[in-house]
Design a protein around this motif. Structure first.
Motif, mmCIF file in Angstrom:
data_model
loop_
_atom_site.group_PDB
_atom_site.id
_atom_site.type_symbol
_atom_site.label_atom_id
_atom_site.label_comp_id
_atom_site.label_asym_id
_atom_site.label_seq_id
_atom_site.Cartn_x
_atom_site.Cartn_y
_atom_site.Cartn_z
ATOM 1 N N TYR A 315 -5.655 1.350 -5.062
ATOM 2 C CA TYR A 315 -5.332 0.186 -4.236
ATOM 3 C C TYR A 315 -6.608 -0.409 -3.625
ATOM 4 O O TYR A 315 -7.667 0.206 -3.615
ATOM 5 C CB TYR A 315 -4.396 0.591 -3.088
ATOM 6 N N PRO A 317 -6.402 -1.814 0.004
ATOM 7 C CA PRO A 317 -5.455 -2.128 1.084
ATOM 8 C C PRO A 317 -5.992 -3.187 2.053
ATOM 9 O O PRO A 317 -6.973 -2.956 2.763
ATOM 10 C CB PRO A 317 -5.274 -0.783 1.806
ATOM 11 N N LYS A 335 -4.447 -5.273 -2.924
ATOM 12 C CA LYS A 335 -3.880 -4.571 -4.072
ATOM 13 C C LYS A 335 -3.068 -3.399 -3.554
ATOM 14 O O LYS A 335 -3.636 -2.408 -3.078
ATOM 15 C CB LYS A 335 -4.986 -4.083 -5.017
ATOM 16 N N LEU A 336 -1.763 -3.523 -3.577
ATOM 17 C CA LEU A 336 -0.863 -2.513 -3.009
ATOM 18 C C LEU A 336 0.253 -2.138 -3.985
ATOM 19 O O LEU A 336 1.285 -1.606 -3.586
ATOM 20 C CB LEU A 336 -0.274 -3.038 -1.699
ATOM 21 N N ARG A 339 3.951 0.460 -6.127
ATOM 22 C CA ARG A 339 4.344 1.302 -5.010
ATOM 23 C C ARG A 339 5.392 2.302 -5.472
ATOM 24 O O ARG A 339 6.502 1.915 -5.848
ATOM 25 C CB ARG A 339 4.894 0.467 -3.860
ATOM 26 N N SER A 353 -7.593 5.330 -1.310
ATOM 27 C CA SER A 353 -8.223 4.040 -1.586
ATOM 28 C C SER A 353 -9.152 3.615 -0.459
ATOM 29 O O SER A 353 -10.254 3.092 -0.703
ATOM 30 C CB SER A 353 -7.143 2.983 -1.830
#
Length: 424
Positions: A315, A317, A335-336, A339, A353
């Motif tokens: 990710y 974040p 960029k998450l 999930r 991350s």
């Protein structure tokens, strides 16, 4: 016994810490800024006097030096008696955006002052709105930082600053003077005389000594900024030692033999004696974590993560697009995804991350010439998460240590002690 007083003025309140010659805390006082119709400077003055007055008298009478830190780029304009002629402009006030083009014309390319919130931007903004007639009617005007003015209230010497606060005013911290491009501006205000942080300025005034029952020869020293005071409190002293603040955002500071300034990454260096404190800040951090999890969830889920096992999730974040350090991209998207359904896996990916971004930040400082990292002291809420600490150690490949102290007021007390001992 000699005592040393450090005072920290933050955004929501102020704190005072008294230490002895061994660095042991002898007293602490605190003052919260309540909502008030009073002028901000009136609140600051009340806080300053209250913090000192609440220190037990037997300790107060043994204080031999005082140093104050304030928020960087919080500034005031005062008349020749030290009375503010306008409301202070706070550290995060961006009204200086109106003079950015002028700053770009007068300052060297990529200079630290080329920012809407720099001290110099605020000075130029004041210069544009205060007519010459008003300046003349009020006599000489003095431009000061928050810590400068608070110290003035104690020692009575107007127009003195330190080179930590003066960095974003354009002061050359390498040559220890104002550069020619500043001198050529013909600024209609008195710029502060800049001293090394911790330098003894003067004894407290007789009025202050009498009203607060301080020693008549108690010295007030040149101060610093809140973030540097917090770094001094951490215990980091040698080149390669660093401090990471895991608060709402990620802030790193590294002690280096070499100065590093790179405006496109928001990297600049403060002088610390013969060393340089090189820093950068990312928009990632605890605010992103708290947008998904409560404090209790963070604690519970973290305890279920195997910190020795890398996460496969990659990710970046962020709460909204854009970062400056260690990636300089104002449009960088958060960029998450993907999930996972399992919240433990998701949090594991987030923590890993952010740790990667931290490691990448220190690596960037090294690539730009800073001293390689040897250990990291950690402050902020994230420092309390042992799982995250283990993950970060895996990425940083250096020991992560608990700070000696986390309060900026402690760092200012250390500065007062070091300063007076140098001046003896």
């Amino acid at each position: 016994m000699n005592f040393y007083l450090g005072i920290d003025f933050g955004t929501s309140g102020a704190r005072a810490i008294v230490i002895d010659s061994a660095g042991i805390i002898q007293a602490e006082t605190q003052y919260l800024f309540a909502d008030s119709t009073d002028n901000l400077t009136t609140i600051w003055q009340q806080a300053l006097l209250s913090l000192i007055a609440e220190i037990p008298e037997e300790i107060r009478g043994g204080i031999c030096a005082i140093a104050i830190n304030g928020t960087s780029s919080t500034v005031l304009l005062c008349d020749q008696t030290g009375n503010p002629i306008d409301s202070p402009i706070l550290y995060n006030d961006s009204r200086g955006a109106k003079v950015i083009d002028k700053l770009k014309e007068i300052a060297p390319p990529n200079h630290t002052v080329i920012s809407a919130t720099s001290s110099l931007a605020k000075l130029l903004w004041w210069q544009d709105i205060i007519p010459p007639l008003v300046r003349g009617a009020r006599g000489d005007l003095f431009f000061l930082h928050q810590a400068d003015w608070l110290a003035f209230l104690l020692h009575g010497q107007l127009g003195i600053s330190d080179y930590h606060n003066a960095l974003k005013l354009g002061y050359d911290v390498e040559k220890l003077c104002y550069p020619e491009w500043i001198k050529n501006l013909e600024i209609p205000f008195h710029l502060p005389n800049v001293l090394t942080p911790g330098t003894a300025i003067a004894e407290v005034t007789s009025e202050i000594a009498a009203s607060l029952k301080l020693k008549k020869d108690c010295l007030v020293c040149a101060g610093t900024t809140d973030s540097i005071a917090a770094f001094l409190a951490s215990g980091a002293k040698l080149p390669g030692e660093a401090s990471t603040s895991l608060g709402s955002t990620l802030v790193i500071k590294l002690l280096s033999n070499t100065r590093v300034d790179e405006a496109k990454y928001g990297i600049y260096s403060h002088r610390l004696g013969d060393l340089w404190l090189v820093g950068g800040a990312s928009n990632t951090g605890g605010a992103v974590l708290k947008s998904f999890f409560s404090d209790s969830e963070l604690e519970s889920l973290s305890s279920q993560i195997n910190a020795e096992k890398p996460s496969n999730l990659d990710y970046y974040p962020l709460l909204k697009p854009g970062d400056r350090f260690p990636i300089n991209d104002p449009n960088l998207p958060p960029k998450l995804e993907p999930r996972p359904e399992n919240s433990v896996e998701f949090l594991h990916g987030l923590l890993e991350s952010i740790a990667r971004i931290e490691a990448r930040g220190y690596e960037l400082l090294k690539q730009l010439g800073a001293t390689p990292l040897t250990c990291v002291y950690t402050a902020g809420g994230g420092a309390k998460n042992p799982t995250w600490t283990k993950i970060r150690e895996r990425y940083l490949q250096v020991p992560i240590l608990n700070p000696t102290h986390t309060q900026a007021a402690y760092g200012s007390a250390i500065l007062a002690m070091q300063g007076i001992n140098k001046n003896l």
